[in-house]
Write an enzyme that holds these catalytic residues in place. Structure first.
Site, PDB file in Angstrom:
ATOM      1  N   THR A 168       0.869  -1.187   0.000  1.00 19.01           N
ATOM      2  CA  THR A 168       0.000   0.000   0.000  1.00 19.01           C
ATOM      3  C   THR A 168       0.909   1.242   0.000  1.00 19.01           C
ATOM      4  OG1 THR A 168      -0.257  -0.290   2.396  1.00 19.01           O
ATOM      5  CG2 THR A 168      -2.049  -1.062   0.994  1.00 19.01           C
ATOM      6  N   LYS A 188       3.849  -6.876   3.926  1.00 20.31           N
ATOM      7  CA  LYS A 188       3.592  -5.476   3.633  1.00 20.31           C
ATOM      8  C   LYS A 188       3.320  -4.753   4.939  1.00 20.31           C
ATOM      9  CE  LYS A 188       0.144  -3.421   3.437  1.00 20.31           C
ATOM     10  NZ  LYS A 188      -0.645  -2.542   4.410  1.00 20.31           N
ATOM     11  N   THR A 219      -0.611  -2.614  10.944  1.00 21.31           N
ATOM     12  CA  THR A 219      -1.195  -2.627   9.612  1.00 21.31           C
ATOM     13  C   THR A 219      -0.241  -3.387   8.725  1.00 21.31           C
ATOM     14  OG1 THR A 219      -2.241  -0.531   9.944  1.00 21.31           O
ATOM     15  CG2 THR A 219      -2.069  -1.257   7.706  1.00 21.31           C
ATOM     16  N   GLU A 255       6.671   4.626   7.052  1.00 21.53           N
ATOM     17  CA  GLU A 255       6.266   5.857   6.375  1.00 21.53           C
ATOM     18  C   GLU A 255       7.126   7.030   6.841  1.00 21.53           C
ATOM     19  OE1 GLU A 255       1.616   4.620   5.607  1.00 21.53           O
ATOM     20  OE2 GLU A 255       2.117   5.902   7.307  1.00 21.53           O
ATOM     21  N   ASN A 274       0.329  10.590   5.579  1.00 21.50           N
ATOM     22  CA  ASN A 274      -0.938  10.214   6.211  1.00 21.50           C
ATOM     23  C   ASN A 274      -1.994  11.307   6.146  1.00 21.50           C
ATOM     24  OD1 ASN A 274      -0.811   7.421   7.605  1.00 21.50           O
ATOM     25  ND2 ASN A 274       1.217   8.306   7.917  1.00 21.50           N
ATOM     26  N   THR A 334      -7.485  10.494   0.090  1.00 20.26           N
ATOM     27  CA  THR A 334      -7.859  11.344  -1.038  1.00 20.26           C
ATOM     28  C   THR A 334      -6.748  11.491  -2.049  1.00 20.26           C
ATOM     29  OG1 THR A 334      -7.206  13.294   0.252  1.00 20.26           O
ATOM     30  CG2 THR A 334      -9.523  12.658   0.306  1.00 20.26           C
TER      31      THR A 334
END
Length: 406
Positions: free
Chosen positions: A156, A182, A193, A279, A401, A406
């Site tokens: 992702t 992942k 996650t 991230e 994040n 969107t």
């Protein structure tokens, strides 16, 4: 484990005998051309075990997989990225069953032998026409060299795929264990996650596989932190199909212990790769705590440091502000004598039994400029010890994040 019976190899989840994998682009997110569906299939029935999120709002695929693991047998796993199929009500559960039935029909097994994982946006129904097209395309693309495509398809916000494999020499011959995973954000114990898939061609009874997976997860996937969020979809599944042709591993035997340690090592390496690709992360920091009365106390202190936003921003800023580390140890809720606290960055000792050491600031800063280093803490003379891996917290984490959906 000695190097004589353990070596890292290529091949990921298709390194063990009797597994095929694939990746396919089904446009789960409209207008996307990336691989977003993965299929992993065993040529023979395999014993199955899993570990899952402790989030009460766990997804429909997690609920399905818990039931499959209770049965202890599996043949295939289908994964889609781009949509978590979480908080999707009765329709979400019906979609899991429909997907499993489609996979079973293609593979030639029962739907009870099919596991399903989904990762991505929460609260959006699956685009089932695309999912079923993904099942078809993934099945047609199955290959004994398909692990890299499967690893890419489950990503992702990951920036790189994660594949690991190891070959272990047992008394009766070699077995292999492979993994893909992942995960890049919402990473915090227990589970994160993340989706991790482990395959092995060793023969292992389902109850033993479940026990060894619990032990491996405790030292790996439940010992990492990127942020402090836990997802609805976190899953680790392990398949053991026995296709190496060796006798079934018996708990308590030297071979079983060798295999168990190899599984732990594989899961630890996979977990560290998740943190490296966190991230916005620029650092992989190992937090080691010793001197507590119990292992659980050491874990609690590890988590306090690893979860601290002030510690994580200090890692990013390469600032050896050891006061932040000492503060996190102090509020962890574990009793100790402050005069016994010692802290190191790699081999640079910052605090010795409650007293600053007069270390050279440049030496400590040099450690923190490294992409990987260890923060070591000792609080007493007890036998408790734990290790945890965390990342720094950078500007990019907020950017990634802020506009994820969107």
């Amino acid at each position: 484990m000695s190097a004589s019976n353990f070596q890292w190899i290529d091949g990921g989840i298709t390194a063990p005998k009797g597994y095929r994998a694939s990746g396919f682009a089904a446009a789960i997110k409209p207008n996307s051309t990336k691989l977003d569906c993965a299929l992993i299939a065993s040529d023979a029935p395999a014993t199955l075990a899993g570990m899952f999120t402790t989030n009460i709002m766990r997804s429909a695929p997690v609920e399905w997989n818990v039931a499959r693991c209770a049965m202890g047998m599996g043949r295939a796993l289908f994964i889609n990225s781009g949509n978590a199929n979480a908080v999707t009500g009765d329709q979400g559960h019906a979609d899991v069953r429909t997907t499993a039935e489609a996979v079973a029909s293609a593979i030639g097994c029962t739907s009870d032998e099919v596991t399903i994982c989904s990762t991505g946006v929460i609260g959006v129904p699956l685009p089932m026409e695309r999912i079923l097209n993904g099942v078809k395309g993934s099945f047609e693309a199955l290959s004994a060299e398909g692990s890299p495509d499967a690893a890419r398809a489950i990503m992702t916000t990951d920036t790189v795929p994660k594949e690991v494999a190891v070959e272990v020499t047992l008394s009766s011959g070699p077995v292999r264990i492979g993994a893909i995973a992942k995960g890049s954000g919402m990473i915090a114990p227990n589970m994160a996650t993340m989706i991790a898939v482990v395959t092995t061609d060793a023969a292992v009874a389902a109850p033993d596989l479940a026990q060894w997976l619990r032990q491996a997860t405790a030292q790996s996937f439940n010992a990492i932190c990127i942020d402090n969020d836990m997802s609805t979809s976190d899953t680790v599944l392990v398949f053991a199909n026995g296709q190496a042709g060796l006798p079934q591993l018996e708990p308590g035997s030297p071979d079983a212990e060798t295999f168990r340690l190899a599984l732990i090592a594989l899961c630890e390496e996979t977990a560290k790769r998740l943190v490296r690709d966190g991230e916005g992360a620029t650092k992989l920091v190992a937090v080691e705590v010793s001197g507590t009365a119990t292992e659980d106390e050491a874990k609690t202190i590890c988590r306090a440091i690893a979860h601290s936003q002030l510690c994580k921003t200090a890692f990013f800023g390469e600032d050896p502000n050891w006061g932040r580390f000492a503060c996190a140890v102090g509020y962890a809720g574990i009793g100790f004598e402050p005069g016994n606290l010692s802290i190191w960055l790699d081999e640079v000792q910052l605090l010795r039994e409650g007293q600053p050491t007069g270390y050279a600031e440049a030496d400590a800063a040099a450690v923190m400029k490294l992409p990987e280093f260890t923060l070591r803490v000792k609080v007493g003379t007890g036998n408790g010890h734990a290790r945890f891996w965390t990342s720094d917290l950078s500007h990019d984490y907020v950017s990634i994040n802020a506009d994820y959906r969107t």
